[in-house]
Design a protein around this motif. Structure first.
Motif, mmCIF file in Angstrom:
data_model
loop_
_atom_site.group_PDB
_atom_site.id
_atom_site.type_symbol
_atom_site.label_atom_id
_atom_site.label_comp_id
_atom_site.label_asym_id
_atom_site.label_seq_id
_atom_site.Cartn_x
_atom_site.Cartn_y
_atom_site.Cartn_z
ATOM 1 N N MET A 98 0.837 -1.205 0.000
ATOM 2 C CA MET A 98 0.000 0.000 0.000
ATOM 3 C C MET A 98 0.871 1.254 0.000
ATOM 4 N N GLU A 99 1.889 1.277 0.852
ATOM 5 C CA GLU A 99 2.765 2.440 0.941
ATOM 6 C C GLU A 99 3.513 2.662 -0.371
ATOM 7 N N ASP A 100 3.919 1.582 -1.022
ATOM 8 C CA ASP A 100 4.608 1.698 -2.302
ATOM 9 C C ASP A 100 3.705 2.327 -3.359
ATOM 10 N N ILE A 101 2.441 1.890 -3.390
ATOM 11 C CA ILE A 101 1.482 2.445 -4.357
ATOM 12 C C ILE A 101 1.244 3.929 -4.084
ATOM 13 N N ILE A 102 1.048 4.275 -2.809
ATOM 14 C CA ILE A 102 0.771 5.669 -2.452
ATOM 15 C C ILE A 102 1.956 6.571 -2.800
ATOM 16 N N GLN A 103 3.174 6.112 -2.529
ATOM 17 C CA GLN A 103 4.355 6.909 -2.864
ATOM 18 C C GLN A 103 4.413 7.226 -4.343
ATOM 19 N N HIS A 104 4.074 6.255 -5.181
ATOM 20 C CA HIS A 104 4.107 6.491 -6.631
ATOM 21 C C HIS A 104 2.943 7.363 -7.088
ATOM 22 N N ILE A 105 1.789 7.260 -6.421
ATOM 23 C CA ILE A 105 0.665 8.142 -6.760
ATOM 24 C C ILE A 105 1.019 9.589 -6.430
ATOM 25 N N LEU A 106 1.600 9.815 -5.252
ATOM 26 C CA LEU A 106 1.957 11.178 -4.845
ATOM 27 C C LEU A 106 3.034 11.778 -5.744
ATOM 28 N N ALA A 107 3.920 10.918 -6.258
ATOM 29 C CA ALA A 107 5.019 11.416 -7.101
ATOM 30 C C ALA A 107 4.673 11.425 -8.584
ATOM 31 N N SER A 108 3.483 10.968 -8.958
ATOM 32 C CA SER A 108 3.123 10.854 -10.369
ATOM 33 C C SER A 108 3.055 12.221 -11.043
ATOM 34 N N THR A 109 3.626 12.302 -12.225
ATOM 35 C CA THR A 109 3.546 13.541 -13.006
ATOM 36 C C THR A 109 2.209 13.684 -13.713
ATOM 37 N N VAL A 110 1.465 12.589 -13.768
ATOM 38 C CA VAL A 110 0.140 12.598 -14.393
ATOM 39 C C VAL A 110 -0.913 12.578 -13.280
ATOM 40 N N PRO A 111 -1.946 13.420 -13.336
ATOM 41 C CA PRO A 111 -2.996 13.390 -12.314
ATOM 42 C C PRO A 111 -3.604 11.991 -12.188
ATOM 43 N N VAL A 112 -3.922 11.614 -10.944
ATOM 44 C CA VAL A 112 -4.423 10.272 -10.664
ATOM 45 C C VAL A 112 -5.795 10.365 -10.006
ATOM 46 N N ALA A 113 -6.749 9.645 -10.562
ATOM 47 C CA ALA A 113 -8.082 9.523 -9.960
ATOM 48 C C ALA A 113 -8.275 8.080 -9.527
ATOM 49 N N ARG A 179 -2.595 11.355 7.701
ATOM 50 C CA ARG A 179 -2.653 12.820 7.720
ATOM 51 C C ARG A 179 -1.642 13.444 6.754
ATOM 52 N N SER A 180 -0.533 12.747 6.541
ATOM 53 C CA SER A 180 0.544 13.320 5.729
ATOM 54 C C SER A 180 0.110 13.660 4.311
ATOM 55 N N PHE A 181 -0.915 12.971 3.806
ATOM 56 C CA PHE A 181 -1.382 13.307 2.455
ATOM 57 C C PHE A 181 -2.828 13.791 2.421
ATOM 58 N N THR A 182 -3.670 13.430 3.392
ATOM 59 C CA THR A 182 -5.062 13.921 3.353
ATOM 60 C C THR A 182 -5.129 15.425 3.593
ATOM 61 N N GLU A 183 -4.276 15.946 4.473
ATOM 62 C CA GLU A 183 -4.295 17.389 4.734
ATOM 63 C C GLU A 183 -3.877 18.169 3.492
ATOM 64 N N LYS A 184 -2.847 17.703 2.798
ATOM 65 C CA LYS A 184 -2.389 18.402 1.587
ATOM 66 C C LYS A 184 -3.378 18.234 0.439
ATOM 67 N N ARG A 185 -4.182 17.172 0.484
ATOM 68 C CA ARG A 185 -5.205 16.981 -0.540
ATOM 69 C C ARG A 185 -6.475 17.776 -0.232
ATOM 70 N N GLY A 186 -6.517 18.435 0.958
ATOM 71 C CA GLY A 186 -7.687 19.221 1.328
ATOM 72 C C GLY A 186 -8.856 18.378 1.784
ATOM 73 N N ARG A 234 -2.462 19.672 -7.363
ATOM 74 C CA ARG A 234 -1.592 18.507 -7.234
ATOM 75 C C ARG A 234 -0.954 18.476 -5.849
ATOM 76 N N PHE A 235 -0.290 17.383 -5.512
ATOM 77 C CA PHE A 235 0.317 17.220 -4.203
ATOM 78 C C PHE A 235 1.430 18.240 -3.967
ATOM 79 N N ASP A 236 2.085 18.677 -5.038
ATOM 80 C CA ASP A 236 3.167 19.667 -4.892
ATOM 81 C C ASP A 236 2.654 21.098 -4.881
ATOM 82 N N GLY A 237 1.319 21.283 -4.894
ATOM 83 C CA GLY A 237 0.729 22.611 -4.810
ATOM 84 C C GLY A 237 0.403 23.242 -6.141
ATOM 85 N N THR A 238 0.807 22.666 -7.257
ATOM 86 C CA THR A 238 0.509 23.235 -8.566
ATOM 87 C C THR A 238 -0.945 22.980 -8.941
ATOM 88 N N HIS A 239 -1.483 23.872 -9.779
ATOM 89 C CA HIS A 239 -2.870 23.747 -10.213
ATOM 90 C C HIS A 239 -2.901 23.275 -11.667
#
Length: 466
Positions: A98-113, A179-186, A234-239
């Motif tokens: 699960m952690e491996d999948i999440i790390q790649h989703i957060l780092a993906s250059t393509v938006p992920v749904a 919390r590390s990613f839900t807060e940044k995802r709003g 996006r996770f890095d703050g870009t729109h």
């Protein structure tokens, strides 16, 4: 009149024939297993323009699935896709995967749904974390998510309640990760944490009202339509504004290697691999020199050990299967009137039922597969052991020992205790008899010392038997 040597050769031929029959059955079982392992045909490539690449999380979250998701995200970036759509229906799985999948989703250059779909599906446990980590979290009507409390599993069994301090440590670590990613995802981290602390689950409406997901969509096409023109952070703050009009939806399938490995870790295939491995090695040990059963058995055992690394294998199931093998061997050695064989079949069926069990596993080995594999295994094991035991009673068919019990003709007269000559199998031997025998009399070999035979007249031998 057939000689004993001919009888021995006939028995040897029968043994070879039986061995080939066993080999044929083993080969057929192996072929049936390989059919299960054959990968499906790959999907054809689609154009990269305005591409929505679909990935599937269907089943437990495990290392092979994590590798598939990682490669899919990399392929989407390589093809400049507009969106990666991960449809999900999972009871959960391993935290490391699960952690491996999440790390790649957060780092993906393509938006992920991530989309919990179709109706009736769930994104439970590890799936809950993956859902909330995505750029867009969506659910279909009639789906649910949550119930994300960490569970410790050892040897395929749920570990009873643990020390309170350790439980808090595990839960706090899980909540901090969430919390590390839900807060940044709003999203709503406070409500999301109740899925860990209280094992709470949410319907799609409850998750939407609680601001844990972004939208509810009936179908994939409806989801893509709702997302078209939507601006996301996006996770890095870009729109990023999604342009999905007239997009092409393409599936990213498992590679041939991943499909092969995914088949191996299925409970039914794992059980068949285990049985084939044990049967192949057992055949080779009881009938040395057949080679193929040993090769097939060794390969199957190694693949079964590989699957055990990922599956929650219950030790009790393995012990029951080992006990069944012992019962089948004893059935061949002892007169139990079938009691040991029946006990072995029951033991192996129970072992198959207990073999794969955990709170995350919907089901283990199916009863049909267990029964189909158990009965031939029982028959072959008993037959092979009986062949071994029967062969131990056969006299040697090579060397000088082959002559013991053979009949010959006295070439010279044999006086009691005086050496003479006899012909056996067309060969002349020096022979000694305790009783006299005339020229041309038939004699039978009793024993051999060096190059001298000790014989007795056939009439005396017949009289002794009567």
């Amino acid at each position: 009149m057939k000689t004993t040597g001919n009888k021995s050769r006939i028995r040897l031929q029968e043994t070879v024939a039986q061995g080939w029959r066993v080999l044929s059955i083993l080969g057929a079982m192996c072929a049936a297993t390989l059919v299960l392992l054959l990968p499906a045909t790959t999907a054809e490539e689609h154009a990269s323009g305005n591409l929505v690449l679909q990935l599937k999380v269907d089943g437990e979250v495990e290392p092979i699935l994590a590798t598939y998701i990682d490669e899919g995200l990399a392929d989407a970036a390589r093809r400049h896709a507009s969106l990666v759509l991960i449809t999900m229906d999972t009871p959960g799985g391993l935290s490391s995967s699960m952690e491996d999948i999440i790390q790649h989703i957060l780092a993906s250059t393509v938006p992920v749904a991530v989309y919990v779909s179709p109706t009736g599906s769930r994104g439970a446990s590890a799936g809950f974390y993956i859902l909330l980590s995505a750029d867009i979290a969506a659910m279909a009507p009639g789906t649910h998510t949550g119930a994300a409390s960490p569970i410790m599993i050892i040897g395929g069994s749920y570990v009873p309640p643990i020390d309170e301090v350790l439980r808090k440590k595990i839960n706090n670590d899980a909540m901090a990760f969430l919390r590390s990613f839900t807060e940044k995802r709003g999203r709503n981290p406070m409500l999301a944490e109740t899925a860990i602390t209280d094992a709470k689950a949410f319907t799609e409406k409850e998750a939407l009202d609680g601001k844990m997901i972004d939208l509810v969509a009936s179908t994939k096409e409806d989801l893509i339509h709702q997302l078209d023109g939507r601006t996301i952070t996006r996770f890095d703050g870009t729109h990023v504004k999604l342009a999905l009009a007239n997009s092409t939806l393409a599936e990213f399938e498992l590679s041939a290697r991943q499909k092969f490995l995914a088949r191996i870790v299925e409970p039914d295939v794992f059980f068949v691999m285990l049985i084939l491995g044990v049967l192949g090695l057992y055949t080779e040990f009881t009938h040395p020199g057949m080679v193929l059963p040993g090769v097939v058995g060794g390969i199957c055992i190694v693949m079964a050990l590989y699957a055990m690394h990922f599956l929650p294998v219950n030790l009790a199931g393995l012990l029951l299967i080992g006990l069944a093998l012992a019962f089948f061997i004893l059935e061949a050695k002892l007169t139990s009137h079938g009691v040991l064989a029946i006990g072995g079949i029951i033991s192996m069926l129970l072992g198959a039922m207990f073999l794969i069990r955990s709170p995350l596993t919907n089901g283990g080995v199916s009863f049909g597969i267990a029964l189909t594999a158990t009965v031939p295994f029982a028959v072959l094991t008993v037959v092979l052991m009986r062949l071994v035991l029967r062969s131990r009673k056969w006299k040697s068919t090579t060397g000088k020992e082959e002559l013991i019990g053979e009949e010959g003709v006295a070439i010279t007269g044999l006086a009691a205790g005086v050496a003479g000559m006899v012909r056996i199998h067309g060969e002349l031997w020096q022979a000694v008899s305790e009783q006299s025998a005339e020229v041309g009399a038939r004699v039978r070999v009793k024993k051999i010392t060096g190059l001298k035979l000790y014989v007795e007249p056939e009439q005396a031998s017949a009289g002794a038997k009567s």
